[in-house]
Design an enzyme around this catalytic site. Structure first.
Site, PDB file in Angstrom:
ATOM      1  N   VAL A 157       0.868  -1.181   0.000  1.00 47.29           N
ATOM      2  CA  VAL A 157       0.000   0.000   0.000  1.00 47.29           C
ATOM      3  C   VAL A 157       0.903   1.229   0.000  1.00 47.29           C
ATOM      4  O   VAL A 157       1.491   1.580   1.024  1.00 47.29           O
ATOM      5  CB  VAL A 157      -0.935   0.020   1.224  1.00 47.29           C
ATOM      6  CG1 VAL A 157      -1.842   1.253   1.178  1.00 47.29           C
ATOM      7  CG2 VAL A 157      -1.766  -1.252   1.292  1.00 47.29           C
ATOM      8  N   GLU A 158       1.035   1.880  -1.156  1.00 46.17           N
ATOM      9  CA  GLU A 158       1.905   3.057  -1.258  1.00 46.17           C
ATOM     10  C   GLU A 158       1.159   4.308  -0.818  1.00 46.17           C
ATOM     11  O   GLU A 158      -0.084   4.345  -0.765  1.00 46.17           O
ATOM     12  CB  GLU A 158       2.417   3.204  -2.684  1.00 46.17           C
ATOM     13  CG  GLU A 158       3.328   2.052  -3.098  1.00 46.17           C
ATOM     14  CD  GLU A 158       3.870   2.195  -4.504  1.00 46.17           C
ATOM     15  OE1 GLU A 158       4.753   1.406  -4.870  1.00 46.17           O
ATOM     16  OE2 GLU A 158       3.406   3.097  -5.243  1.00 46.17           O
ATOM     17  N   ALA A 179       1.368   8.850  -0.954  1.00 40.00           N
ATOM     18  CA  ALA A 179       2.006  10.012  -1.564  1.00 40.00           C
ATOM     19  C   ALA A 179       3.164  10.526  -0.708  1.00 40.00           C
ATOM     20  O   ALA A 179       4.171  11.032  -1.242  1.00 40.00           O
ATOM     21  CB  ALA A 179       0.978  11.124  -1.782  1.00 40.00           C
ATOM     22  N   CYS A 219      12.156  -7.294   1.405  1.00 41.82           N
ATOM     23  CA  CYS A 219      13.187  -6.315   1.730  1.00 41.82           C
ATOM     24  C   CYS A 219      13.760  -6.611   3.113  1.00 41.82           C
ATOM     25  O   CYS A 219      13.240  -7.452   3.852  1.00 41.82           O
ATOM     26  CB  CYS A 219      12.616  -4.898   1.684  1.00 41.82           C
ATOM     27  SG  CYS A 219      11.431  -4.537   3.012  1.00 41.82           S
ATOM     28  N   GLU A 273       4.235  -7.825   2.983  1.00 42.60           N
ATOM     29  CA  GLU A 273       4.468  -8.720   4.111  1.00 42.60           C
ATOM     30  C   GLU A 273       3.930  -8.112   5.402  1.00 42.60           C
ATOM     31  O   GLU A 273       3.320  -8.805   6.223  1.00 42.60           O
ATOM     32  CB  GLU A 273       5.962  -9.020   4.268  1.00 42.60           C
ATOM     33  CG  GLU A 273       6.566  -9.781   3.099  1.00 42.60           C
ATOM     34  CD  GLU A 273       7.097  -8.878   1.999  1.00 42.60           C
ATOM     35  OE1 GLU A 273       7.977  -9.312   1.259  1.00 42.60           O
ATOM     36  OE2 GLU A 273       6.631  -7.713   1.896  1.00 42.60           O
TER      37      GLU A 273
END
Length: 300
Positions: A213-214, A216, A256, A225
């Site tokens: 979920v990116e 701004a 990551c 994960e």
């Protein structure tokens, strides 16, 4: 809500069913004949849910919770007789989705309070299952003692004991990968266009998923994960037994560094992690390989 029933359960592969039958009959087990069962497992977030169609007999909806472990362990379950299994099956399939179907021939014997199942499972082979059925007020000590006695009499070696259910054996890691691939499609990644899905199998066999979920404000984004771990914890589970991670790329998706540490909080270092690509390629590794000499809760 009615309290669940309980038993002490152990399941193992059976290389010599004829010997197993002779042993339990020698102990005085009562032969109840052969049953043919078809179990349809549905996708649920907690525990397991299956519709059993049995011949001879009828149909039963079975909900149960059991920790996956390579030893005799407690199982809590509820049984609901079903008059119209086809309609119920269609409703549950439309609502939850079918995980898999397990078909087996079961030779049932009873010894004291223990149900002994000599199973021939389609596509898997021969298995032996012991269920020490408990009374409502039991502390499970007697049931464990009886299952242990049978385990010793049948000479069931530890390496033969199954940690999980027949459904997990049939499905394998494929269901986990499919769940990760499905949730990947719902990722919110408008900035990187790099969609990731993660699926975790908890200790009770349930599967929990999450997508990246990116945001701004970039630091406020969340990895797949981390999303999956949050969903698992929210369901009441705290132990991961297997992981699948996939990205919308033909390269293997690797957690990551931060997510490797997040996983470390809940997973055994030797548990399998499947690194997947959208073209179907897969590489299986472990957290121990991805995060050597790691720091975890046991050091606190």
């Amino acid at each position: 809500m009615a309290a669940p029933r309980r038993n002490i359960e152990l399941k193992a592969s059976d290389p010599d069913p004829e010997r197993s039958l002779a042993v339990v009959k020698g102990l005085g087990a009562h032969d109840k004949g052969v049953l043919r069962q078809r179990d349809t497992y549905f996708r649920v977030h907690t525990g397991r849910l299956k519709l059993r169609e049995e011949d001879p007999g009828g149909a039963t909806l079975i909900q149960y919770d059991r920790v996956d472990a390579d030893e005799a362990r407690e199982s809590r379950y509820r049984l609901t007789p079903i008059d119209d299994p086809q309609t119920l099956k269609a409703s549950l399939e439309a609502t939850l989705g079918v995980l898999t179907v397990v078909e087996k021939e079961r030779h049932l014997l009873l010894w004291q309070s223990v149900r002994i199942h000599l199973d021939v499972v389609k596509g898997l082979g021969n298995f032996l299952e012991l269920e020490g059925v408990a009374t409502a007020d039991s502390d499970l000590a007697l049931e464990l003692e009886r299952v242990t006695r049978l385990t010793e009499a049948l000479e069931i070696a530890p390496e033969r004991i199954l940690r999980n259910s027949y459904s997990d054996q049939v499905v394998g890691s494929g269901a986990l990968v499919d769940a990760a691939r499905d949730v990947m499609q719902r990722a919110h990644a408008p900035y990187s266009n790099y969609k990731v899905g993660a699926a975790l199998r908890a200790e009770d066999g349930s599967i929990h998923v999450g997508a990246n979920v990116e945001n701004a404000a970039y630091p406020q984004g969340q990895c797949a994960e981390a999303s999956a771990i949050g969903a698992m914890v929210a369901s009441g589970r705290t132990q991961i037994t297997e992981v699948a991670v996939i990205a919308d790329s033909d390269d293997f998706c690797v957690p990551c560094g931060g997510c490797r540490q997040r996983l470390r909080e809940f997973i055994a270092p030797g548990a399998e992690i499947h690194l997947c690509a959208r073209n179907g390629a897969r590489q299986t590794t472990t957290l121990e390989t991805l995060l050597p000499r790691s720091f975890g809760p046991e050091f606190l």
